[in-house]
Design a protein around this motif. Structure first.
Motif, short mmCIF file in Angstrom:
data_model
loop_
_atom_site.label_atom_id
_atom_site.label_comp_id
_atom_site.label_asym_id
_atom_site.label_seq_id
_atom_site.Cartn_x
_atom_site.Cartn_y
_atom_site.Cartn_z
N GLN A 293 2.60 0.51 -12.71
CA GLN A 293 2.71 -0.95 -12.77
C GLN A 293 4.04 -1.34 -12.12
OE1 GLN A 293 2.91 -2.73 -16.70
NE2 GLN A 293 2.06 -4.66 -15.98
N ASP A 294 3.97 -2.16 -11.09
CA ASP A 294 5.18 -2.63 -10.42
C ASP A 294 5.35 -4.11 -10.68
OD1 ASP A 294 7.45 -2.69 -8.87
OD2 ASP A 294 6.40 -2.69 -6.95
N TYR A 295 6.54 -4.51 -11.11
CA TYR A 295 6.82 -5.91 -11.35
C TYR A 295 7.18 -6.57 -10.02
CZ TYR A 295 6.77 -4.49 -16.25
OH TYR A 295 6.41 -3.98 -17.47
N SER A 296 6.20 -6.70 -9.18
CA SER A 296 6.32 -7.28 -7.85
C SER A 296 4.90 -7.64 -7.42
CB SER A 296 6.93 -6.24 -6.89
OG SER A 296 7.26 -6.79 -5.65
N PRO A 297 4.71 -8.67 -6.61
CA PRO A 297 5.70 -9.44 -5.85
C PRO A 297 6.22 -10.66 -6.59
CG PRO A 297 3.52 -10.06 -5.16
CD PRO A 297 3.33 -8.98 -6.19
N VAL A 298 7.36 -11.16 -6.12
CA VAL A 298 7.90 -12.42 -6.59
C VAL A 298 7.07 -13.54 -5.97
CG1 VAL A 298 9.89 -13.98 -6.50
CG2 VAL A 298 10.22 -11.53 -6.96
N SER B 86 -3.66 0.78 -3.66
CA SER B 86 -3.02 2.09 -3.83
C SER B 86 -3.13 2.62 -5.24
CB SER B 86 -1.54 1.98 -3.45
OG SER B 86 -0.81 1.31 -4.45
N GLY B 87 -3.71 1.84 -6.14
CA GLY B 87 -3.86 2.27 -7.52
C GLY B 87 -2.69 1.95 -8.40
N VAL B 88 -1.90 0.94 -8.02
CA VAL B 88 -0.78 0.48 -8.82
C VAL B 88 -0.99 -1.00 -9.14
CG1 VAL B 88 1.69 -0.10 -8.72
CG2 VAL B 88 0.91 2.16 -8.03
N ALA B 89 -0.75 -1.38 -10.39
CA ALA B 89 -0.90 -2.77 -10.79
C ALA B 89 0.23 -3.61 -10.23
CB ALA B 89 -0.93 -2.87 -12.32
N ALA B 90 -0.12 -4.67 -9.50
CA ALA B 90 0.87 -5.63 -9.03
C ALA B 90 1.12 -6.66 -10.13
CB ALA B 90 0.38 -6.32 -7.76
N THR B 91 2.28 -7.31 -10.05
CA THR B 91 2.65 -8.32 -11.05
C THR B 91 3.23 -9.53 -10.33
OG1 THR B 91 3.25 -6.55 -12.58
CG2 THR B 91 4.00 -8.78 -13.13
N ALA B 92 2.51 -10.64 -10.35
CA ALA B 92 3.01 -11.87 -9.75
C ALA B 92 3.99 -12.51 -10.73
CB ALA B 92 1.86 -12.82 -9.44
N ARG C 82 0.82 -1.21 0.00
CA ARG C 82 0.00 0.00 0.00
C ARG C 82 0.86 1.26 0.00
NH1 ARG C 82 -2.26 -0.98 4.34
NH2 ARG C 82 -1.17 0.48 5.72
N ILE C 83 1.87 1.30 0.87
CA ILE C 83 2.71 2.49 0.97
C ILE C 83 3.61 2.63 -0.26
CG2 ILE C 83 4.57 3.58 2.28
CD1 ILE C 83 3.33 2.29 4.80
N ALA C 84 4.26 1.53 -0.64
CA ALA C 84 5.13 1.59 -1.81
C ALA C 84 4.34 1.94 -3.05
CB ALA C 84 5.84 0.25 -1.99
N GLY C 85 3.12 1.40 -3.17
CA GLY C 85 2.28 1.72 -4.32
C GLY C 85 1.90 3.20 -4.36
N ARG C 86 1.55 3.76 -3.21
CA ARG C 86 1.21 5.19 -3.19
C ARG C 86 2.38 6.04 -3.69
NH1 ARG C 86 -1.50 5.48 2.86
NH2 ARG C 86 -3.53 4.58 2.34
N GLU C 87 3.58 5.66 -3.26
CA GLU C 87 4.74 6.46 -3.66
C GLU C 87 5.03 6.31 -5.14
OE1 GLU C 87 8.12 6.33 -1.12
OE2 GLU C 87 6.95 6.69 0.71
#
Length: 613
Positions: free
Chosen positions: A197-202, A240-246, A184-189
């Motif tokens: 879009q964040d290529y996370s989590p592993v 947080s409004g960021v796309a996660a990527t498994a 949540r926090i990392a996505g907000r930032e």
């Protein structure tokens, strides 16, 4: 209208030519007609406007939407000359704006080494410049900007952004709440800087201690524990409004080959895959993950054709799409990696990936070759335009979900009130305190006493910071211990200390009351092991901190105290210092088995092991 504060200032109000739309019910959208902004409403569920946008695209524009490309430079239009030269050499364009104009790319990935991520305000300006360059083109579509911000040992955005412990540390903390808070926090930032879009989590289950590419990037070796933390982090990011990527499907945890440099083969049976590798991906899908990244490795039990999973229709369509029911965006791992290039040329890889079921083609080594190969495959009938439309619709739906059509730009004020703010930094410190794992504590050496051990020598490996903005570890530890009341001196000995370096460290230990030594991937023949043994032989109390893999402890039988920090980032080292000083209890529990160095089948410390004071 938002003030972008940097590149693109004012362009949120009057783009020259663009179409902006949304798939969210009851949200006002803006469309440009003859240069005049007009308001309209788009209703959920139909997808008609997204399909209408696709129908207006040329074939070349459609091909571009499938690509996520790197580009050098801190600015979309005015990169430094060295970055212009690198862009011309590798991509054939001068800047991000030229990349977008030539290829109409749907996504851009940020890297620190590409000089995209100098500081938060610069990142926001680059993001705004990229959006402006795309939205001012005919049929302009906002760009989905991504990065690898896993935290721990993989972080593309450094301080002053908030940096959290990595996945294996979170696995040691065993808290779904912490994993959710991290996302949540990392996505907000990230969102405040224009990265959506964040290529996370592993989602890989690291059951192989020799794994050279995943290791501490994984939450651990227990599939169910990993699944719970993956789902929690996905939920945090996406709230947080960021796309996660498994990543990396169908699972990269049991290999001793790095897919960046070779072609791994996973020898799990189908039953083993279902039991070990599948649970975290099932959990991510159940949590609604917006994207899944493929792995450049072969799993013969899932597809015996000899192709990497990235190019395997039985794996991506048969298993991921049909059996697991996933209909989100599938993105390849980087197409520049050896694991996907060993069997086919760079012109065939993107075409085969699309035929397998991929939506986004990430970072091909030669974009001109890849882009033209996809274009030609459609023109020749190997790929249909309808097949491209399927992937483009998924990509556009994701962009709409992330509000890119309504709010493509970010603001300077948003960065200032979100990125690296005190509450976020405090949360990272609290989470880190719950991850440090105490593995050895003979005669209750720890916590060290300021009365008995006032003078500390901090030596050891100083690996480079993953984000380029932290460390070196010996100095960070020494500074943190000094702030806690000790007098600590830092001395870097490196990851392969010579005999002369070891002698100087041993001599320096004579003036200290205790020694703290940071180790990094110790092996049976490592001179780091010799360093620790020589320091222990001085009679001075020695505390070892495994800066990366917790397996180091198996090679250090002479050390009286050993901690696992799971990474050498500042937040984890500060937490380890507080444990050493007794300011906090060690709470972490091993998320992986540590086996004996001399008998690899025997478990020395099992999953769940961890001492307390």
């Amino acid at each position: 209208m938002r003030d972008s504060g940097t590149e693109g200032r004012g362009n949120t109000a009057r783009p020259s030519r663009r179409t902006v739309l949304t798939a969210t019910a009851g949200v006002t959208a803006t469309a440009t007609v003859g240069g005049t902004a007009q308001a309209g409403t788009v209703h959920a569920g139909t997808g008609d406007r997204l399909r209408g946008l696709i129908s207006r695209m040329t074939l070349e524009e459609k091909v571009g939407q499938l690509f996520v490309m790197r580009v050098y430079g801190h600015s979309a239009t005015a990169p430094d000359q060295a970055d212009v030269d690198a862009n011309l050499r590798e991509i054939g364009v001068r800047s991000a704006a030229e990349l977008i104009a030539r290829y109409r790319v749907g996504g851009i990935i940020y890297f620190a080494w590409a000089h995209n991520t100098r500081d938060p305000h610069q990142i926001a300006g680059l993001s705004n410049g990229i959006q402006k360059a795309s939205l001012e083109l005919p049929h302009g579509v906002p760009v989905l900007i991504s990065t690898d911000q896993e935290h721990g040992i993989v972080a593309r955005v450094g301080k002053p952004a908030t940096l959290f412990p990595g996945a294996m540390a979170i696995g040691a903390g065993r808290s779904r709440s912490d994993a959710r808070a991290l996302g949540r926090i990392a996505g907000r930032e990230l969102r405040a800087m224009g990265i959506r879009q964040d290529y996370s989590p592993v989602a890989d289950v690291n059951v192989n201690p020799a794994n050279p590419v995943i290791g501490v990037r994984s939450f651990g070796a227990d599939p169910q524990a990993v699944a719970a933390l993956v789902a929690a982090e996905v939920a945090g990011y996406q709230r947080s409004g960021v796309a996660a990527t498994a990543k990396h499907f169908p699972g990269h945890g049991d290999t001793d080959v790095d897919s960046h440099t070779g072609f791994p083969v996973i020898k799990h049976s189908r039953e083993q895959w279902e039991r070990l590798d599948a649970p975290p991906f099932r959990a991510a899908i159940a949590a609604g993950t917006d994207s899944v990244m493929t792995a450049h490795l072969m799993v013969p039990a899932l597809d015996d054709a000899g192709d990497p999973a990235t190019l395997s229709r039985p794996i991506l369509t048969g298993i991921l799409r049909e059996q697991l029911g996933y209909d989100g965006v599938v993105v390849t791992d980087s197409l520049g990696m050896a694991g996907v290039r060993t069997k086919y040329g760079d012109d065939r890889v993107p075409v085969l990936a699309l035929k397998a079921g991929v939506d986004q083609l990430l970072n091909p080594p030669e974009p001109d070759v890849a882009w033209n190969a996809v274009l030609k495959a459609v023109q020749d009938g190997e790929l249909t335009e309808e097949r491209l439309d399927e992937s483009i619709l998924r990509i556009l739906r994701l962009k709409a979900k992330l509000d890119l059509f309504d709010e493509p730009y970010v603001s300077r004020a948003g960065v200032s009130r979100t990125v690296g703010v005190r509450p976020h930094l405090a949360a990272a410190d609290r989470i880190a305190e719950r991850t440090t794992t105490l593995l050895v504590n003979e005669r209750r050496l720890l916590p060290l006493s300021r009365r008995r051990h006032p003078r500390l020598l901090v030596v050891g490996a100083d690996p480079a910071s993953p984000s380029g903005t932290t460390g070196p570890p010996t100095r960070v530890l020494a500074d943190a211990l000094t702030e806690l009341g000790f007098t600590a001196t830092a001395r870097s000995t490196g990851t392969a200390p010579s005999a002369a370096v070891i002698e100087r460290a041993v001599a320096a230990a004579a003036a200290a009351d205790a020694v703290v030594v940071g180790t990094y991937n110790v092996t049976a023949s490592s001179s780091q092991k010799t360093l620790v043994e020589r320091l222990a032989a001085t009679g001075r109390p020695v505390v070892a901190i495994a800066l990366r893999n917790p397996y180091d402890v198996a090679h250090l039988p002479s050390v009286p105290a050993c901690l696992a920090a799971y990474s050498w980032t500042d937040v984890e080292l500060r937490a380890a210092a507080r444990v050493i000083a007794g300011r906090v209890e060690p709470r972490g529990k091993l998320p992986v088995d540590v086996v004996r160095a001399d008998a690899g089948e025997q478990v020395l410390y099992p999953v769940g092991y961890g001492l307390s004071y």
